[in-house]
Enzyme design. Structure first.
Site, PDB file in Angstrom:
ATOM      1  N   LYS A   8      -9.540  12.218   6.817  1.00 30.62           N
ATOM      2  CA  LYS A   8      -9.745  10.918   7.467  1.00 30.62           C
ATOM      3  C   LYS A   8     -10.741  10.964   8.627  1.00 30.62           C
ATOM      4  CE  LYS A   8      -6.223   8.523   5.542  1.00 30.62           C
ATOM      5  NZ  LYS A   8      -6.297   7.164   4.985  1.00 30.62           N
ATOM      6  N   GLN A  27      -7.143  14.958   1.632  1.00 32.26           N
ATOM      7  CA  GLN A  27      -5.981  14.385   2.340  1.00 32.26           C
ATOM      8  C   GLN A  27      -4.650  14.823   1.718  1.00 32.26           C
ATOM      9  OE1 GLN A  27      -5.877  10.086   2.173  1.00 32.26           O
ATOM     10  NE2 GLN A  27      -3.783   9.999   2.931  1.00 32.26           N
ATOM     11  N   THR A  74     -15.256   6.471  10.409  1.00 30.95           N
ATOM     12  CA  THR A  74     -14.551   5.189  10.380  1.00 30.95           C
ATOM     13  C   THR A  74     -15.577   4.123  10.752  1.00 30.95           C
ATOM     14  OG1 THR A  74     -12.515   6.267  11.134  1.00 30.95           O
ATOM     15  CG2 THR A  74     -12.600   3.874  11.337  1.00 30.95           C
ATOM     16  N   GLU A 105      -8.894  -2.329   6.482  1.00 26.59           N
ATOM     17  CA  GLU A 105      -7.950  -2.442   7.603  1.00 26.59           C
ATOM     18  C   GLU A 105      -8.470  -3.444   8.626  1.00 26.59           C
ATOM     19  OE1 GLU A 105      -6.253   1.086   9.266  1.00 26.59           O
ATOM     20  OE2 GLU A 105      -6.638   2.295   7.468  1.00 26.59           O
ATOM     21  N   HIS A 133       0.842  -1.207   0.000  1.00 25.38           N
ATOM     22  CA  HIS A 133       0.000   0.000   0.000  1.00 25.38           C
ATOM     23  C   HIS A 133       0.875   1.254   0.000  1.00 25.38           C
ATOM     24  CE1 HIS A 133      -3.230   2.785   1.025  1.00 25.38           C
ATOM     25  NE2 HIS A 133      -2.528   3.197   2.065  1.00 25.38           N
ATOM     26  N   ASP A 137     -11.351   2.624   7.006  1.00 27.84           N
ATOM     27  CA  ASP A 137     -10.842   3.983   7.251  1.00 27.84           C
ATOM     28  C   ASP A 137     -11.140   4.827   6.015  1.00 27.84           C
ATOM     29  OD1 ASP A 137      -9.447   6.196   8.151  1.00 27.84           O
ATOM     30  OD2 ASP A 137      -7.509   5.420   7.477  1.00 27.84           O
TER      31      ASP A 137
HETATM   32 CA    CA Z   1      -5.636   4.217   7.159  1.00 25.17          CA
END
Ligand code: CA
Length: 446
Positions: free
Chosen positions: A272, A259, A276, A220, A149, A252
């Site tokens: 972010k 961002q 979540t 995640e 990633h 997430d």
């Molecule tokens: Ca993340």
């Protein structure tokens, strides 16, 4: 006994008297026994802790009122009768094990009929339940531990130096927001508004303000902290696993345009912190024992510094978890089409282990508290098809993917898209255990 020790609760041959727990492919056989917080949907009941078995939930509040539990297991169930699992998580691995083993005894097919009947009285169908976030989250920390990633996204954000020099030496993280963590699964979808913010188009003279145009998800693992540590103390890697209560799925959600403009030099902020989504069930660290693998590094890579190295981490620090990401668009829902799987990978490819994350977090003297949440960082495998975010699958939005069931194309997420994460563990000679799912949906910007 440690979190990675196998015992009779991992025996694949044990069945439950509850038939739905023995269905092949079921997420919640007797070997799993994940913890969550629930109440009957639409009711005014108090939320309380429960354990999933088959298609049912053992109501731990109700079970703690029976004569079926004793000692540490009873103490644990009483703590689980609260509206969040923090107090139970604070009791530590001996108490967690006592309650798991007592539940295993009560639910297995050889349990005495009177016990079976008493437990039956404490069951609530999962289809009739709604969930709350399983803990009162004091702090949420988001790691960045997939080298695949990091390289994929680094190529888009910093083509000249995709992998930052610290990545192979430190489990990198930033401190996130606990306030906007919610639970979503099945019919209980966590819905949120498309965020707004500043973004800077390439070559533009000034940023613009408006709805996010590059909305993404991140696959995640949720890592739920059990017992904490005192401020000023550190958790050595040899003891890190004893501080981990268990694992779930975590999305997430990420606003890439917001961002990428805001994150230098202090990291993500509004890109972010708007939402979540976690799955409702926490698969305990003990339940994961069969699905551990050795932690290895390619010989040519930097090896971990001594404080991030430990024999137990070497032999069993890595977790093998199969993971799927699906999109369910509004068109699919309107036409009754199934959600489309867009990627599949495995957590075993992560560059750092969950134990190393705990040790790194506390290494400077930071105290963790029971119920704290870590995100593992996006989970991406070694090939593009295993990307854990749409920005990787579409190469920064340049090559849209096709959603198989509807034929729609996506460069980033559109309004009405729901993202579903699923996870499970399989190993020859052991039961298949599942994580259930996390599900969230983006609504149009306000
Ligand atoms: Ca993340």
């Amino acid at each position: 006994m440690t979190a990675s020790t196998l015992n009779h609760t991992h025996s694949a041959s044990t069945q439950s008297w509850l038939a739905s727990a023995n269905q092949p492919g079921a997420d919640f056989p007797i070997q799993n026994l994940p913890f969550g917080v629930f109440r009957r949907a639409g009711s005014a009941e108090a939320f309380r802790g429960g354990v999933a078995i088959g298609d049912q939930i053992v109501d731990l509040g109700a079970l703690s009122q029976t004569a079926l539990l004793h000692g540490l297991a009873l103490d644990g169930a009483k703590a689980c009768a609260e509206s969040a699992l923090n107090a139970f998580m604070a009791q530590g691995p001996t108490a967690w094990r006592a309650l798991r083993h007592a539940l295993f005894d009560l639910l297995q097919s050889t349990a005495v009929p009177a016990a079976q009947q008493a437990v039956q009285g404490c069951l609530v169908p999962q289809s009739a339940a709604e969930h709350a976030v399983p803990t009162r989250i004091g702090d949420y920390t988001d790691f960045y531990t997939s080298i695949h990633h990091a390289r994929n996204v680094g190529m888009i954000a910093r083509p000249d130096a995709p992998l930052t020099p610290n990545f192979q030496w430190i489990p990198i993280a930033y401190h996130g927001r606990g306030s906007s963590v919610g639970v979503g699964s099945g019919k209980q979808v966590q819905k949120f508004l498309r965020p707004k913010g500043q973004s800077m188009a390439p070559g533009a003279a000034a940023p613009t303000y408006g709805p996010c145009a590059r909305l993404d998800y991140e696959l995640e693992l949720a890592i739920w902290i059990g017992q904490g540590n005192a401020q000023g103390s550190t958790v050595p890697l040899s003891q890190a696993e004893d501080h981990i209560f268990g694992f779930g799925l975590l999305n997430d959600w990420s606003a890439r345009d917001i961002q990428f403009w805001e994150m230098a030099p202090l990291g993500p902020f509004l890109g972010k912190n708007f939402c979540t989504t976690v799955s409702p069930w926490i698969v305990t660290n003990e339940a994961m024992a069969p699905y551990r693998l050795p932690f290895t590094r390619p010989a040519a890579d930097p090896q971990p510094l001594p404080y991030l190295d430990d024999p137990r981490n070497q032999t069993s620090g890595t977790l093998s978890i199969e993971l799927d990401v699906l999109i369910e668009s509004k068109e699919m829902r309107d036409k009754g089409l199934a959600a489309s799987r867009i990627s599949h990978t495995n957590f075993k490819h992560q560059y750092w282990t969950v134990g190393q994350m705990v040790t790194q977090h506390t290494n400077g003297g930071c105290n963790l508290n029971p119920g704290d949440l870590f995100g593992s960082g996006t989970i991406s495998g070694p090939v593009r098809e295993e990307g854990g975010a749409i920005i990787e699958l579409t190469q920064g939005g340049k090559v849209p993917i096709t959603l198989a069931s509807s034929g729609e194309q996506r460069a980033f997420l559109q309004d009405g898209d729901a993202v579903i994460l699923r996870g499970w563990c399989e190993k020859e000679g052991f039961a298949r255990i599942g994580f259930g799912e996390s599900k969230g949906e983006v609504l149009p910007a306000a």
